[in-house]
Scaffold this motif. Structure first.
Motif, PDB file in Angstrom:
ATOM      1  N   SER A  21       0.939  -1.010   0.234  1.00 27.68           N
ATOM      2  CA  SER A  21       0.162   0.407   0.250  1.00 27.68           C
ATOM      3  C   SER A  21       0.711   1.213  -0.195  1.00 27.68           C
ATOM      4  O   SER A  21       2.222   1.255   0.374  1.00 27.68           O
ATOM      5  CB  SER A  21      -1.110   0.045   1.553  1.00 27.68           C
ATOM      6  N   LEU A  22      -0.025   2.150  -0.354  1.00 21.88           N
ATOM      7  CA  LEU A  22       0.566   3.560  -0.288  1.00 21.88           C
ATOM      8  C   LEU A  22       1.038   4.070   1.180  1.00 21.88           C
ATOM      9  O   LEU A  22       2.384   4.342   1.651  1.00 21.88           O
ATOM     10  CB  LEU A  22       0.200   4.750  -0.978  1.00 21.88           C
ATOM     11  N   ALA A  23       0.659   3.961   1.868  1.00 26.36           N
ATOM     12  CA  ALA A  23       0.658   4.325   3.061  1.00 26.36           C
ATOM     13  C   ALA A  23       2.251   3.809   4.018  1.00 26.36           C
ATOM     14  O   ALA A  23       2.295   4.513   4.674  1.00 26.36           O
ATOM     15  CB  ALA A  23      -0.903   3.839   4.046  1.00 26.36           C
ATOM     16  N   ARG A  24       1.738   2.213   3.987  1.00 23.73           N
ATOM     17  CA  ARG A  24       2.883   1.195   4.730  1.00 23.73           C
ATOM     18  C   ARG A  24       4.836   1.493   3.383  1.00 23.73           C
ATOM     19  O   ARG A  24       5.393   2.345   4.871  1.00 23.73           O
ATOM     20  CB  ARG A  24       2.882  -0.087   3.674  1.00 23.73           C
ATOM     21  N   ALA A  25       4.129   1.867   2.451  1.00 29.66           N
ATOM     22  CA  ALA A  25       5.959   2.132   1.694  1.00 29.66           C
ATOM     23  C   ALA A  25       6.183   3.709   1.610  1.00 29.66           C
ATOM     24  O   ALA A  25       7.485   4.058   2.229  1.00 29.66           O
ATOM     25  CB  ALA A  25       5.414   2.416  -0.081  1.00 29.66           C
ATOM     26  N   SER A  26       5.705   4.763   1.963  1.00 25.91           N
ATOM     27  CA  SER A  26       5.664   6.035   2.693  1.00 25.91           C
ATOM     28  C   SER A  26       6.244   6.136   4.365  1.00 25.91           C
ATOM     29  O   SER A  26       7.220   6.655   4.224  1.00 25.91           O
ATOM     30  CB  SER A  26       4.192   7.112   2.676  1.00 25.91           C
ATOM     31  N   GLU A  27       5.626   5.061   5.144  1.00 23.75           N
ATOM     32  CA  GLU A  27       5.959   4.982   6.008  1.00 23.75           C
ATOM     33  C   GLU A  27       7.600   4.194   6.038  1.00 23.75           C
ATOM     34  O   GLU A  27       8.653   4.581   6.630  1.00 23.75           O
ATOM     35  CB  GLU A  27       5.416   4.279   7.253  1.00 23.75           C
ATOM     36  N   MET A  28       7.825   3.802   5.483  1.00 24.30           N
ATOM     37  CA  MET A  28       9.193   2.201   5.368  1.00 24.30           C
ATOM     38  C   MET A  28      10.385   3.464   4.813  1.00 24.30           C
ATOM     39  O   MET A  28      11.414   3.677   4.585  1.00 24.30           O
ATOM     40  CB  MET A  28       8.635   1.358   4.437  1.00 24.30           C
ATOM     41  N   LEU A  29       9.833   4.398   3.801  1.00 26.48           N
ATOM     42  CA  LEU A  29      10.725   5.435   3.263  1.00 26.48           C
ATOM     43  C   LEU A  29      11.134   7.062   3.632  1.00 26.48           C
ATOM     44  O   LEU A  29      11.672   7.817   2.796  1.00 26.48           O
ATOM     45  CB  LEU A  29       9.788   5.352   1.867  1.00 26.48           C
ATOM     46  N   GLN A  30       9.538   6.801   4.795  1.00 24.99           N
ATOM     47  CA  GLN A  30       9.588   8.163   5.306  1.00 24.99           C
ATOM     48  C   GLN A  30       9.570   9.470   4.618  1.00 24.99           C
ATOM     49  O   GLN A  30      10.048  10.005   4.511  1.00 24.99           O
ATOM     50  CB  GLN A  30      11.021   8.159   6.238  1.00 24.99           C
ATOM     51  N   ALA A  50       4.629  -1.984 -16.563  1.00 22.40           N
ATOM     52  CA  ALA A  50       2.929  -1.240 -15.707  1.00 22.40           C
ATOM     53  C   ALA A  50       4.102  -2.392 -14.371  1.00 22.40           C
ATOM     54  O   ALA A  50       4.988  -3.196 -14.268  1.00 22.40           O
ATOM     55  CB  ALA A  50       2.112  -2.252 -15.700  1.00 22.40           C
ATOM     56  N   LEU A  51       4.516  -2.079 -13.538  1.00 20.04           N
ATOM     57  CA  LEU A  51       4.790  -2.134 -12.725  1.00 20.04           C
ATOM     58  C   LEU A  51       4.211  -3.160 -10.802  1.00 20.04           C
ATOM     59  O   LEU A  51       4.488  -4.504 -10.253  1.00 20.04           O
ATOM     60  CB  LEU A  51       6.312  -1.561 -11.186  1.00 20.04           C
ATOM     61  N   PHE A  52       3.497  -2.494 -10.574  1.00 17.10           N
ATOM     62  CA  PHE A  52       2.247  -2.382 -10.288  1.00 17.10           C
ATOM     63  C   PHE A  52       0.657  -2.737 -10.707  1.00 17.10           C
ATOM     64  O   PHE A  52       0.100  -2.032 -11.186  1.00 17.10           O
ATOM     65  CB  PHE A  52       1.935  -1.976  -8.871  1.00 17.10           C
ATOM     66  N   GLU A  53      -0.083  -3.709 -10.133  1.00 16.29           N
ATOM     67  CA  GLU A  53      -1.960  -3.201 -10.563  1.00 16.29           C
ATOM     68  C   GLU A  53      -2.531  -2.789  -8.896  1.00 16.29           C
ATOM     69  O   GLU A  53      -2.335  -3.993  -8.308  1.00 16.29           O
ATOM     70  CB  GLU A  53      -2.039  -4.503 -10.635  1.00 16.29           C
ATOM     71  N   LYS A  54      -3.488  -2.245  -9.564  1.00 18.33           N
ATOM     72  CA  LYS A  54      -3.784  -1.435  -7.771  1.00 18.33           C
ATOM     73  C   LYS A  54      -5.095  -2.232  -7.845  1.00 18.33           C
ATOM     74  O   LYS A  54      -5.879  -2.881  -9.238  1.00 18.33           O
ATOM     75  CB  LYS A  54      -4.885   0.022  -8.515  1.00 18.33           C
ATOM     76  N   SER A  55      -5.583  -3.194  -7.063  1.00 18.24           N
ATOM     77  CA  SER A  55      -6.736  -3.677  -6.718  1.00 18.24           C
ATOM     78  C   SER A  55      -7.341  -4.118  -5.103  1.00 18.24           C
ATOM     79  O   SER A  55      -6.951  -3.014  -4.495  1.00 18.24           O
ATOM     80  CB  SER A  55      -6.129  -5.227  -6.929  1.00 18.24           C
ATOM     81  N   ARG A  56      -8.339  -4.577  -4.708  1.00 16.00           N
ATOM     82  CA  ARG A  56      -9.060  -4.491  -3.341  1.00 16.00           C
ATOM     83  C   ARG A  56      -8.214  -4.556  -2.220  1.00 16.00           C
ATOM     84  O   ARG A  56      -8.028  -4.573  -1.101  1.00 16.00           O
ATOM     85  CB  ARG A  56      -9.822  -4.946  -3.246  1.00 16.00           C
ATOM     86  N   ARG A  57      -6.760  -6.058  -2.758  1.00 15.59           N
ATOM     87  CA  ARG A  57      -6.012  -5.915  -2.089  1.00 15.59           C
ATOM     88  C   ARG A  57      -4.449  -5.458  -1.500  1.00 15.59           C
ATOM     89  O   ARG A  57      -3.408  -5.320  -1.357  1.00 15.59           O
ATOM     90  CB  ARG A  57      -5.039  -7.339  -2.436  1.00 15.59           C
ATOM     91  N   GLY A  58      -5.217  -3.932  -2.124  1.00 20.54           N
ATOM     92  CA  GLY A  58      -3.005  -2.579  -2.741  1.00 20.54           C
ATOM     93  C   GLY A  58      -2.885  -3.071  -3.681  1.00 20.54           C
ATOM     94  O   GLY A  58      -3.531  -3.607  -4.730  1.00 20.54           O
ATOM     95  N   TYR A  59      -1.795  -2.541  -3.839  1.00 18.46           N
ATOM     96  CA  TYR A  59      -0.337  -2.445  -5.227  1.00 18.46           C
ATOM     97  C   TYR A  59       0.602  -3.904  -5.199  1.00 18.46           C
ATOM     98  O   TYR A  59       0.563  -4.560  -4.293  1.00 18.46           O
ATOM     99  CB  TYR A  59       0.622  -1.544  -4.891  1.00 18.46           C
ATOM    100  N   LEU A  60      -0.403  -4.923  -6.130  1.00 20.22           N
ATOM    101  CA  LEU A  60      -0.597  -6.186  -6.462  1.00 20.22           C
ATOM    102  C   LEU A  60       1.257  -6.861  -7.222  1.00 20.22           C
ATOM    103  O   LEU A  60       1.386  -5.516  -8.582  1.00 20.22           O
ATOM    104  CB  LEU A  60      -1.207  -6.795  -7.137  1.00 20.22           C
ATOM    105  N   THR A  62       3.938  -7.004 -10.217  1.00 17.48           N
ATOM    106  CA  THR A  62       3.450  -7.700 -11.229  1.00 17.48           C
ATOM    107  C   THR A  62       5.258  -8.642 -11.404  1.00 17.48           C
ATOM    108  O   THR A  62       5.961  -8.117 -10.821  1.00 17.48           O
ATOM    109  CB  THR A  62       3.973  -6.442 -13.179  1.00 17.48           C
ATOM    110  N   GLY A  63       5.672  -9.623 -12.254  1.00 20.02           N
ATOM    111  CA  GLY A  63       7.042 -10.361 -12.480  1.00 20.02           C
ATOM    112  C   GLY A  63       7.843  -9.093 -12.673  1.00 20.02           C
ATOM    113  O   GLY A  63       9.069  -9.781 -11.651  1.00 20.02           O
ATOM    114  N   ALA A  64       7.780  -7.744 -13.825  1.00 14.96           N
ATOM    115  CA  ALA A  64       9.478  -7.181 -12.883  1.00 14.96           C
ATOM    116  C   ALA A  64       8.462  -6.026 -12.207  1.00 14.96           C
ATOM    117  O   ALA A  64      10.126  -6.256 -10.952  1.00 14.96           O
ATOM    118  CB  ALA A  64       8.911  -5.888 -14.660  1.00 14.96           C
ATOM    119  N   ALA A  65       7.985  -5.662 -11.368  1.00 16.70           N
ATOM    120  CA  ALA A  65       8.381  -5.412  -9.962  1.00 16.70           C
ATOM    121  C   ALA A  65       9.142  -6.501  -8.965  1.00 16.70           C
ATOM    122  O   ALA A  65      10.216  -6.377  -8.049  1.00 16.70           O
ATOM    123  CB  ALA A  65       6.617  -5.880  -9.459  1.00 16.70           C
ATOM    124  N   GLN A  66       8.226  -7.986  -8.927  1.00 18.92           N
ATOM    125  CA  GLN A  66       9.148  -8.827  -8.648  1.00 18.92           C
ATOM    126  C   GLN A  66      10.642  -8.653  -8.545  1.00 18.92           C
ATOM    127  O   GLN A  66      11.131  -9.602  -7.515  1.00 18.92           O
ATOM    128  CB  GLN A  66       7.998 -10.256  -8.636  1.00 18.92           C
TER     129      GLN A  66
END
Length: 290
Positions: A21-30, A50-60, A62-66
């Motif tokens: 999620s954007l919120a958790r990522a922002s906390e990690m990156l400050q 595309a690196l991420f797909e937005k869904s109800r489960r958050g930012y998923l 893609t293979g490239a992002a992994q």
């Protein structure tokens, strides 16, 4: 001109893969949420994927992002190792060593050894792979192997750490009168992925008519089913000794004794990380002792 990734890009992707999620990522990156959002959009545009797909489960991811996240984790580990090296001085052992063994050897022999000495090497990273083949080492996919064999490959160098014996094991209820035919017991055995295993060869010679009631793709699974009381099995003494409730139902099986070899490639012996792990395993791996 092709976009060149930098450390901040990898840190961004890794934070969003971990946080989802954007919120958790922002906390990690400050940084604030809007900065993460804009940075991801800008990176995707620069890369053209595309690196991420937005869904109800958050930012998923893609293979490239992994794939980028895996590289980011390796960079993170390298930085951690460098910090430890600076803190502890030039004598620190660092780097990544890839080690392969069977799951039974990992469970009963390797893990107890690693617990003894790995805390002394905080900058040393291990990649562990369980396999029944020497191919991993031969293809340079691994640096060190722990193998049960009486014929180690000639192109590898190593040390014999001892000899392993096998016997028939089962729960107490399978302890049989001398008159009872062992062939009538339910047997648990390796499947066709291990046709040349010493216990398979022994059983086919001793009890050619036996059809195992259960077949497993690993000796660890064979031991687990035996502990559950589903039948009897020919197991190594070191593996059976780790499972409560198993009792030896036979004398050592003739012709099944096998040597445990610690092996590496000749070109790896010059690497300090490999040499250190090799010496520690030689000292700490124990067969049939505490």
């Amino acid at each position: 001109m092709q976009y060149r990734l930098d450390h901040s890009d990898l840190s961004l992707v890794l934070a969003l893969v971990r946080g989802r999620s954007l919120a958790r990522a922002s906390e990690m990156l400050q940084v604030d949420v809007s900065t993460v959002f804009r940075s991801v959009r800008r990176l995707e545009a620069a890369l053209g994927i595309a690196l991420f797909e937005k869904s109800r489960r958050g930012y998923l991811p893609t293979g490239a992002a992994q794939a980028l996240a895996e590289q980011a984790e390796r960079a993170e580990q390298a930085l951690d190792a460098a910090r430890v090296a600076l803190e502890q001085g030039e004598q620190v052992v660092s780097g990544t060593v890839r080690l392969t063994c069977t799951d039974a050897v990992l469970h009963s022999l390797l893990l107890p050894a690693l617990a003894r000495f790995m805390p002394n090497y905080p900058a040393l990273t291990l990649e562990l792979a369980t396999s029944n083949e020497f191919a991993n080492l031969s293809r340079r996919d691994a640096d060190i192997a722990l193998r049960l064999t009486n014929s180690p490959p000639e192109h590898l160098v190593g040390r014999c750490l001892g000899t392993v014996s096998y016997a028939v094991y089962g729960r107490e209820e399978y302890r049989q009168p001398a008159s009872r035919d062992p062939a009538r017991l339910p047997w648990i055995a390796p499947d066709d992925s291990m046709p040349d295993h010493a216990t398979v060869v022994w059983r086919r010679q001793r009890y050619p008519g036996v059809v195992p009631a259960y077949r497993c793709s690993s000796m660890l699974s064979v031991a687990q089913l035996t502990q559950a009381g589903l039948g009897v099995a020919a197991l190594s003494d070191f593996l059976a000794g780790d499972f409560d409730g198993l009792v030896r139902l036979s004398e050592p099986l003739g012709g099944c004794d096998c040597e445990l070899w610690l092996l590496t490639r000749p070109d790896c012996r010059a690497l300090r990380s490999v040499q250190t792990l090799f010496e520690e395993l030689t000292r700490t791996v124990r067969i049939g002792s505490d």
